[in-house]
Design a protein around this motif. Structure first.
Motif, PDB file in Angstrom:
ATOM      1  N   ARG A 199       0.870  -1.177   0.000  1.00 14.75           N
ATOM      2  CA  ARG A 199       0.000   0.000   0.000  1.00 14.75           C
ATOM      3  C   ARG A 199       0.901   1.219   0.000  1.00 14.75           C
ATOM      4  O   ARG A 199       1.686   1.429   0.931  1.00 14.75           O
ATOM      5  CB  ARG A 199      -0.923  -0.015   1.218  1.00 14.75           C
ATOM      6  N   ALA A 200       0.809   2.017  -1.058  1.00 13.44           N
ATOM      7  CA  ALA A 200       1.773   3.090  -1.296  1.00 13.44           C
ATOM      8  C   ALA A 200       2.002   4.013  -0.100  1.00 13.44           C
ATOM      9  O   ALA A 200       3.158   4.328   0.220  1.00 13.44           O
ATOM     10  CB  ALA A 200       1.345   3.904  -2.520  1.00 13.44           C
ATOM     11  N   PRO A 201       0.960   4.484   0.597  1.00 16.31           N
ATOM     12  CA  PRO A 201       1.204   5.407   1.717  1.00 16.31           C
ATOM     13  C   PRO A 201       1.972   4.776   2.879  1.00 16.31           C
ATOM     14  O   PRO A 201       2.445   5.502   3.762  1.00 16.31           O
ATOM     15  CB  PRO A 201      -0.220   5.805   2.160  1.00 16.31           C
ATOM     16  N   GLU A 202       2.108   3.453   2.897  1.00 16.21           N
ATOM     17  CA  GLU A 202       2.800   2.773   3.990  1.00 16.21           C
ATOM     18  C   GLU A 202       4.207   2.316   3.604  1.00 16.21           C
ATOM     19  O   GLU A 202       4.889   1.657   4.393  1.00 16.21           O
ATOM     20  CB  GLU A 202       1.965   1.563   4.444  1.00 16.21           C
ATOM     21  N   ASP A 204       8.024   2.262   3.242  1.00 12.85           N
ATOM     22  CA  ASP A 204       9.201   2.862   3.862  1.00 12.85           C
ATOM     23  C   ASP A 204      10.336   2.773   2.846  1.00 12.85           C
ATOM     24  O   ASP A 204      10.874   1.685   2.602  1.00 12.85           O
ATOM     25  CB  ASP A 204       9.572   2.109   5.142  1.00 12.85           C
ATOM     26  N   SER A 221      -3.425   2.356  -3.779  1.00  9.26           N
ATOM     27  CA  SER A 221      -3.581   3.753  -3.327  1.00  9.26           C
ATOM     28  C   SER A 221      -2.357   4.588  -3.671  1.00  9.26           C
ATOM     29  O   SER A 221      -1.875   5.381  -2.863  1.00  9.26           O
ATOM     30  CB  SER A 221      -3.844   3.801  -1.818  1.00  9.26           C
ATOM     31  N   ASP A 223      -2.121   7.057  -5.514  1.00 10.54           N
ATOM     32  CA  ASP A 223      -2.414   8.493  -5.553  1.00 10.54           C
ATOM     33  C   ASP A 223      -2.312   9.141  -4.182  1.00 10.54           C
ATOM     34  O   ASP A 223      -2.366  10.374  -4.069  1.00 10.54           O
ATOM     35  CB  ASP A 223      -3.812   8.740  -6.142  1.00 10.54           C
ATOM     36  N   GLN A 224      -2.152   8.332  -3.132  1.00 13.12           N
ATOM     37  CA  GLN A 224      -1.989   8.873  -1.782  1.00 13.12           C
ATOM     38  C   GLN A 224      -0.534   8.837  -1.317  1.00 13.12           C
ATOM     39  O   GLN A 224      -0.225   9.166  -0.172  1.00 13.12           O
ATOM     40  CB  GLN A 224      -2.853   8.081  -0.791  1.00 13.12           C
ATOM     41  N   ALA A 225       0.375   8.454  -2.198  1.00 12.75           N
ATOM     42  CA  ALA A 225       1.786   8.321  -1.836  1.00 12.75           C
ATOM     43  C   ALA A 225       2.494   9.668  -1.857  1.00 12.75           C
ATOM     44  O   ALA A 225       2.113  10.592  -2.589  1.00 12.75           O
ATOM     45  CB  ALA A 225       2.472   7.344  -2.789  1.00 12.75           C
ATOM     46  N   SER A 226       3.553   9.767  -1.067  1.00 12.77           N
ATOM     47  CA  SER A 226       4.390  10.970  -1.078  1.00 12.77           C
ATOM     48  C   SER A 226       5.351  10.910  -2.259  1.00 12.77           C
ATOM     49  O   SER A 226       5.477   9.870  -2.923  1.00 12.77           O
ATOM     50  CB  SER A 226       5.192  11.045   0.225  1.00 12.77           C
ATOM     51  N   GLN A 229       7.900   8.203  -1.704  1.00 12.35           N
ATOM     52  CA  GLN A 229       7.367   6.854  -1.908  1.00 12.35           C
ATOM     53  C   GLN A 229       7.202   6.545  -3.390  1.00 12.35           C
ATOM     54  O   GLN A 229       7.513   5.434  -3.836  1.00 12.35           O
ATOM     55  CB  GLN A 229       6.037   6.713  -1.169  1.00 12.35           C
ATOM     56  N   LYS A 358      -5.994  -2.667   8.294  1.00 16.69           N
ATOM     57  CA  LYS A 358      -4.667  -2.540   8.903  1.00 16.69           C
ATOM     58  C   LYS A 358      -4.624  -3.402  10.161  1.00 16.69           C
ATOM     59  O   LYS A 358      -5.128  -3.017  11.220  1.00 16.69           O
ATOM     60  CB  LYS A 358      -4.372  -1.083   9.227  1.00 16.69           C
TER      61      LYS A 358
END
Length: 388
Positions: A199-202, A204, A221, A223-226, A229, A358
């Protein structure tokens, strides 16, 4: 196929006589005198045919015919009556009876009708088995059933992109099945070793590693990544030729443009509303298998109610509806222990939905060690990724 006949006749002597006639022909007989007993046997894919008297106390032969038509329209029902008339015969054939016979009926004629009905039934069931085998070899049909234009287009797109081997961007609203679509592409593709989900936002960037071999990297997801990431994903994908990115998002991500992803739109349930009945049946069958239960009959009014909902949460909402439906079908005769299990399952599902699958957060909220949580989830056939 076992040659068998469900015989429904309230006259004990006649039922015994008919059963003997069929037995001598090598036909297995399931004799009964009542609608309630017959209902336990009449199921979709029943490997036989129905022979029923028309005039019986309470529920009659037309009730049997209506039940059979509802459960399986291709199940042959042969109707017997001692007071036959033309209007009754017309009604029987119009409502779907395979044949209409008057008592007393010559054994040779009765056996001829039943043998033809059994042959027809065997052909229907053989065709269904072949269709199921074909569908099992096509994950797109299994995972995205239906006859709407949106469903057909989606299946065709998934098959096409699987053959190209190019990177993929799956676009669609929350809960429409993008995770299932990603795995479908992997399953349809040849020569792929691993299906790795992140999951992109998670992600590391310091710890992220790809599995060895030909990998389909499903990044959810995205589109929710930094930016960091996204850069991590791009570096990993561009570094190796045996990695294919299958990204999913609710909107396009411009920073992935260099990968020249093929875009596949996963339609909302609103676009597939005419397929909601078969989609519900598919989800319900999955729930039934997880609980080792028998597939219940889905009433017409339930299908109508499915078609009238807006399904704003798409697949998550449909799964919840299927579990509630199954719960309502099986609650009546449950023991206290079974009801407690159902309550625990409900708490787990609600918490998984609330925290979007999660597991760490779910375990913390419920006050459970992670191993204990996973043991409980496995007990009920629940997977955190289904709620992400």
């Amino acid at each position: 196929m076992t040659r068998q006949v469900l015989l429904i006749e309230d006259d004990d002597a006649l039922r015994a006589s008919l059963a003997q006639t069929l037995d001598l022909e090598g036909i297995s007989v399931i004799p009964t005198a009542h609608f309630v007993q017959a209902r336990r046997t009449i199921r979709a894919n029943f490997a036989g045919v129905v022979l029923t008297d028309i005039r019986m106390p309470e529920k009659d032969g037309f009730d049997i015919l209506a039940l059979a038509q509802k459960v399986d329209p291709d199940l042959p029902v042969v109707m017997l009556t001692g007071e036959g008339d033309v209007p009754m015969a017309i009604r029987a054939m119009k409502e779907g009876a395979y044949d209409f016979l008057e008592k007393p009926c010559e054994a040779e004629h009765l056996l001829g009708v039943l043998n033809r009905a059994l042959t027809h039934r065997e052909l229907v069931l053989r065709t269904r088995r072949m269709e199921r085998l074909m569908q099992r070899s096509d994950p797109a049909s299994v995972n995205f059933p239906g006859e709407t234009a949106a469903s057909k287009t989606l299946r065709a797109d998934l098959r096409a992109v699987a053959e190209t081997g190019r990177h993929v961007m799956l676009l669609g609203d929350l809960g429409v099945g993008k995770r299932v679509a990603a795995h479908t592409i992997f399953t349809l593709s040849e020569g792929r070793d691993h299906f790795q989900i992140v999951r992109a936002p998670e992600i590391d960037p310091q710890q992220f590693r790809l599995e060895s071999g030909a990998v389909d990297l499903s990044v959810r997801s995205v589109d929710q990544a930094s930016e960091a990431q996204i850069a991590c994903v791009l570096a990993a994908v561009q570094k190796r030729d045996d990695v294919r990115l299958i990204a999913s998002a609710q909107r396009n991500v411009a920073t992935l443009a260099d990968l020249e992803c093929v875009t596949v739109h996963v339609p909302s349930f609103a676009a597939r509303i005419s397929d909601i009945g078969v989609m519900f049946e598919s989800v319900l069958r999955h729930a039934v298998r997880n609980r080792s239960l028998e597939m219940p009959i889905i009433p017409d009014e339930v299908i109508r109610s499915l078609e009238e909902r807006d399904w704003s949460e798409n697949l998550l909402e449909l799964r919840a509806f299927a579990n509630d439906f199954l719960e309502n079908q099986t609650t009546e005769n449950k023991t206290l222990a079974q009801k407690l299990d159902d309550y625990e399952r409900g708490v787990l599902e609600e918490t998984l939905r609330k925290h979007k699958g999660k597991a760490t957060q779910v375990a913390e909220v419920l006050g459970l060690p992670r191993k204990t949580l996973y043991d409980r989830l496995a007990r009920y056939g629940l997977r955190p990724r289904d709620y992400q």
